[in-house]
Design a protein around this motif. Sequence first.
Motif, PDB file in Angstrom:
ATOM      1  N   SER A  12     -64.040  84.781  16.963  1.00  7.94           N
ATOM      2  CA  SER A  12     -64.356  83.485  17.564  1.00  7.94           C
ATOM      3  C   SER A  12     -63.366  82.433  17.067  1.00  7.94           C
ATOM      4  O   SER A  12     -62.569  82.675  16.156  1.00  7.94           O
ATOM      5  CB  SER A  12     -65.792  83.076  17.210  1.00  7.94           C
ATOM      6  N   THR A  13     -63.441  81.255  17.663  1.00  8.00           N
ATOM      7  CA  THR A  13     -62.540  80.154  17.297  1.00  8.00           C
ATOM      8  C   THR A  13     -63.294  79.069  16.559  1.00  8.00           C
ATOM      9  O   THR A  13     -64.318  78.572  17.034  1.00  8.00           O
ATOM     10  CB  THR A  13     -61.872  79.565  18.547  1.00  8.00           C
ATOM     11  N   ILE A  14     -62.758  78.704  15.410  1.00  9.40           N
ATOM     12  CA  ILE A  14     -63.311  77.634  14.590  1.00  9.40           C
ATOM     13  C   ILE A  14     -62.442  76.390  14.769  1.00  9.40           C
ATOM     14  O   ILE A  14     -61.229  76.437  14.545  1.00  9.40           O
ATOM     15  CB  ILE A  14     -63.344  78.025  13.103  1.00  9.40           C
ATOM     16  N   GLY A  15     -63.038  75.294  15.193  1.00  6.68           N
ATOM     17  CA  GLY A  15     -62.317  74.041  15.300  1.00  6.68           C
ATOM     18  C   GLY A  15     -62.378  73.288  13.978  1.00  6.68           C
ATOM     19  O   GLY A  15     -63.428  73.230  13.340  1.00  6.68           O
ATOM     20  N   TRP A  60     -58.405  60.157  17.475  1.00  9.35           N
ATOM     21  CA  TRP A  60     -59.854  60.398  17.402  1.00  9.35           C
ATOM     22  C   TRP A  60     -60.563  59.765  18.594  1.00  9.35           C
ATOM     23  O   TRP A  60     -61.596  60.268  19.051  1.00  9.35           O
ATOM     24  CB  TRP A  60     -60.416  59.819  16.106  1.00  9.35           C
ATOM     25  N   SER A  61     -60.029  58.686  19.119  1.00 12.92           N
ATOM     26  CA  SER A  61     -60.662  57.969  20.223  1.00 12.92           C
ATOM     27  C   SER A  61     -60.402  58.587  21.592  1.00 12.92           C
ATOM     28  O   SER A  61     -60.943  58.136  22.596  1.00 12.92           O
ATOM     29  CB  SER A  61     -60.179  56.511  20.240  1.00 12.92           C
ATOM     30  N   ASP A  62     -59.566  59.640  21.629  1.00 11.21           N
ATOM     31  CA  ASP A  62     -59.218  60.287  22.894  1.00 11.21           C
ATOM     32  C   ASP A  62     -60.342  61.248  23.279  1.00 11.21           C
ATOM     33  O   ASP A  62     -60.320  62.437  22.934  1.00 11.21           O
ATOM     34  CB  ASP A  62     -57.890  61.030  22.735  1.00 11.21           C
ATOM     35  N   THR A  63     -61.337  60.747  23.996  1.00  9.75           N
ATOM     36  CA  THR A  63     -62.520  61.549  24.303  1.00  9.75           C
ATOM     37  C   THR A  63     -62.216  62.719  25.236  1.00  9.75           C
ATOM     38  O   THR A  63     -62.886  63.755  25.175  1.00  9.75           O
ATOM     39  CB  THR A  63     -63.618  60.670  24.916  1.00  9.75           C
ATOM     40  N   VAL A  64     -61.217  62.578  26.094  1.00  9.36           N
ATOM     41  CA  VAL A  64     -60.848  63.681  26.990  1.00  9.36           C
ATOM     42  C   VAL A  64     -60.290  64.847  26.182  1.00  9.36           C
ATOM     43  O   VAL A  64     -60.683  66.011  26.371  1.00  9.36           O
ATOM     44  CB  VAL A  64     -59.830  63.202  28.046  1.00  9.36           C
ATOM     45  N   SER A  65     -59.375  64.561  25.259  1.00 16.79           N
ATOM     46  CA  SER A  65     -58.797  65.610  24.422  1.00 16.79           C
ATOM     47  C   SER A  65     -59.843  66.206  23.496  1.00 16.79           C
ATOM     48  O   SER A  65     -59.855  67.425  23.258  1.00 16.79           O
ATOM     49  CB  SER A  65     -57.638  65.045  23.594  1.00 16.79           C
ATOM     50  N   ALA A  70     -63.311  70.824  22.112  1.00 12.03           N
ATOM     51  CA  ALA A  70     -64.631  71.398  21.880  1.00 12.03           C
ATOM     52  C   ALA A  70     -64.877  72.618  22.759  1.00 12.03           C
ATOM     53  O   ALA A  70     -65.456  73.618  22.315  1.00 12.03           O
ATOM     54  CB  ALA A  70     -65.708  70.345  22.124  1.00 12.03           C
ATOM     55  N   ARG A  71     -64.419  72.560  24.013  1.00 11.11           N
ATOM     56  CA  ARG A  71     -64.634  73.688  24.933  1.00 11.11           C
ATOM     57  C   ARG A  71     -63.877  74.936  24.478  1.00 11.11           C
ATOM     58  O   ARG A  71     -64.256  76.055  24.843  1.00 11.11           O
ATOM     59  CB  ARG A  71     -64.209  73.299  26.345  1.00 11.11           C
ATOM     60  N   ALA A  72     -62.840  74.753  23.688  1.00  5.84           N
ATOM     61  CA  ALA A  72     -62.039  75.889  23.216  1.00  5.84           C
ATOM     62  C   ALA A  72     -62.572  76.475  21.913  1.00  5.84           C
ATOM     63  O   ALA A  72     -62.030  77.464  21.424  1.00  5.84           O
ATOM     64  CB  ALA A  72     -60.590  75.454  23.019  1.00  5.84           C
ATOM     65  N   LEU A  89     -69.479  62.601  19.668  1.00  7.44           N
ATOM     66  CA  LEU A  89     -70.499  62.783  20.703  1.00  7.44           C
ATOM     67  C   LEU A  89     -69.945  63.546  21.894  1.00  7.44           C
ATOM     68  O   LEU A  89     -70.697  64.147  22.664  1.00  7.44           O
ATOM     69  CB  LEU A  89     -71.036  61.418  21.151  1.00  7.44           C
ATOM     70  N   THR A  90     -68.616  63.531  22.059  1.00 11.58           N
ATOM     71  CA  THR A  90     -67.997  64.237  23.181  1.00 11.58           C
ATOM     72  C   THR A  90     -67.827  65.728  22.908  1.00 11.58           C
ATOM     73  O   THR A  90     -67.312  66.449  23.762  1.00 11.58           O
ATOM     74  CB  THR A  90     -66.627  63.618  23.519  1.00 11.58           C
ATOM     75  N   LEU A  91     -68.274  66.194  21.746  1.00 13.89           N
ATOM     76  CA  LEU A  91     -68.185  67.628  21.457  1.00 13.89           C
ATOM     77  C   LEU A  91     -69.184  68.434  22.282  1.00 13.89           C
ATOM     78  O   LEU A  91     -69.070  69.655  22.379  1.00 13.89           O
ATOM     79  CB  LEU A  91     -68.425  67.891  19.962  1.00 13.89           C
ATOM     80  N   GLY A  92     -70.169  67.777  22.832  1.00  9.11           N
ATOM     81  CA  GLY A  92     -71.139  68.477  23.672  1.00  9.11           C
ATOM     82  C   GLY A  92     -72.067  69.361  22.859  1.00  9.11           C
ATOM     83  O   GLY A  92     -72.578  68.956  21.811  1.00  9.11           O
ATOM     84  N   THR A  93     -72.236  70.613  23.289  1.00 10.66           N
ATOM     85  CA  THR A  93     -73.216  71.494  22.640  1.00 10.66           C
ATOM     86  C   THR A  93     -72.607  72.407  21.585  1.00 10.66           C
ATOM     87  O   THR A  93     -73.327  73.157  20.946  1.00 10.66           O
ATOM     88  CB  THR A  93     -73.910  72.366  23.705  1.00 10.66           C
ATOM     89  N   VAL A  94     -71.286  72.354  21.383  1.00  7.22           N
ATOM     90  CA  VAL A  94     -70.695  73.203  20.360  1.00  7.22           C
ATOM     91  C   VAL A  94     -71.226  72.766  18.996  1.00  7.22           C
ATOM     92  O   VAL A  94     -71.326  71.574  18.702  1.00  7.22           O
ATOM     93  CB  VAL A  94     -69.148  73.130  20.390  1.00  7.22           C
TER      94      VAL A  94
END
Length: 357
Positions: A12-15, A60-65, A70-72, A89-94
Amino acid sequence: MSQGRAMIPPGSTIGILGGGQLGRMLATSAAQLGYRCHIYAPEPDSIAAEVSHAFTQAEWSDTVSMAAFARACDVVTYEFENVPVTPLLTLGTVPLLPHPRALETAQDRLTEKQFVQGLGGTPAPFAPVDTLAELDAAIAAIGLPGILKTRREGYDGKGQWRIQSAADVEALDLSAQPLIYEGFVDFLAEFSVILCRGADGQVRYYDSARNVHENGILALSTIPAGEPIASQVAPARELAAAVAEALDYVGVLTLEFFATEHGPVFNEMAPRVHNSGHWTIEGAVTSQFENHIRAICGLPLGEPGLAASIAEMRNLIGDEAAGWADILADPANHLHLYGKGEPSPGRKMGHVTRLVL
C-alpha cells in the motif's frame, strides 16, 4: 477524515506530510516493510522524496493538490507538527494518523500546556502574553528569569527570548503574534518519553534518554539516562499515556520533561517521531520509525527494548558533518547523513549513534 483501524497491508501507499529528515527515515522504514511512500511538501527540494515512490510539491493551502495526494494514498501521516490543520479536511476518507486533534493541541503552546495540566501534568508556570502590559503582569506573577515564546511555530530555540531582567523587557519589540511567558525551571536534567500506541490501544515505551541541548538545539541523547531521570520516568510515562489516551493517538508520541527535585516537569510534546529517538534505529530492537509505520498501518508493534548496553546519539549540526570520515573510523559509530545542501549554523545535517554492546 476518520481514524482508520483496519490493517493496511504491505504494498500500500503511505502519504507523509512534510519532506524533511524525519520523513526520510520514516520512508526508509516503510520501504523495509514493503510499503511505498508519497511525500507532500511545499519545498521543491525534499530529502524525504529522494527515498520515496512519489512526491507532490505544493503549498499546504492547495486543496486540489492535497485532495489528489489523498486519493493516491491508503493512509496519511505527518513528520512535523506545524502542518496547517484546515487544509487536511480535503483528505476525505483516507485515514490520517495520528488524529489531527494531536496537531491542534501541539501547535499552540498555551493550548498544549492547559491540556497537559488538565490531565494532571505539571508544566512550568505560564501565562499568555499579547501586549507589553500582559508581559509585565506575567513577570510580576511568575518572576524572573523566564522565557518568552511564540505560541505557534518556532523550534530548535527559534521564536524564543530569554528574559533575565527588566532591561531585557525594554529591549523587546513584541510582534503581533500571540506569545506565552514561561517561568524558568531549575532542572537537574532533561529527558524525553517516547511511546508508540497501536490502533488497538496497545502502548510500548522506549527507554528515556538524557538529553543535552546547546543553543536551544538537541546536541546529545544518552541511554541509559541514569539518575535523577531513572526515578522520574514512571510518572512521566503515566502522563504520556494519559495524553495518548485522551487524543485517541495512533503512532509515535514524544513528551519532553525536566527532571527536578520535585519530580518531572512537562516541557512540550511532539505528535511525531522525535530527534531524541534517533538512537533507536540501531540501538533498539525496533526503531521508532518502524513502530510508527506499524502503528498507522494496524500492524503488531515491535519490541522497543535496547539492543545494546549503552547508546549515544549526537546530532551533526552545521559543518560538523564534514568530519564523516573520522566518524566512520570508529567501528562502533553509525553515521546518518541527511543529504541536505550547504551546511549553515544551527542546521541539522545528520546524526551519529555509537553503541556499546
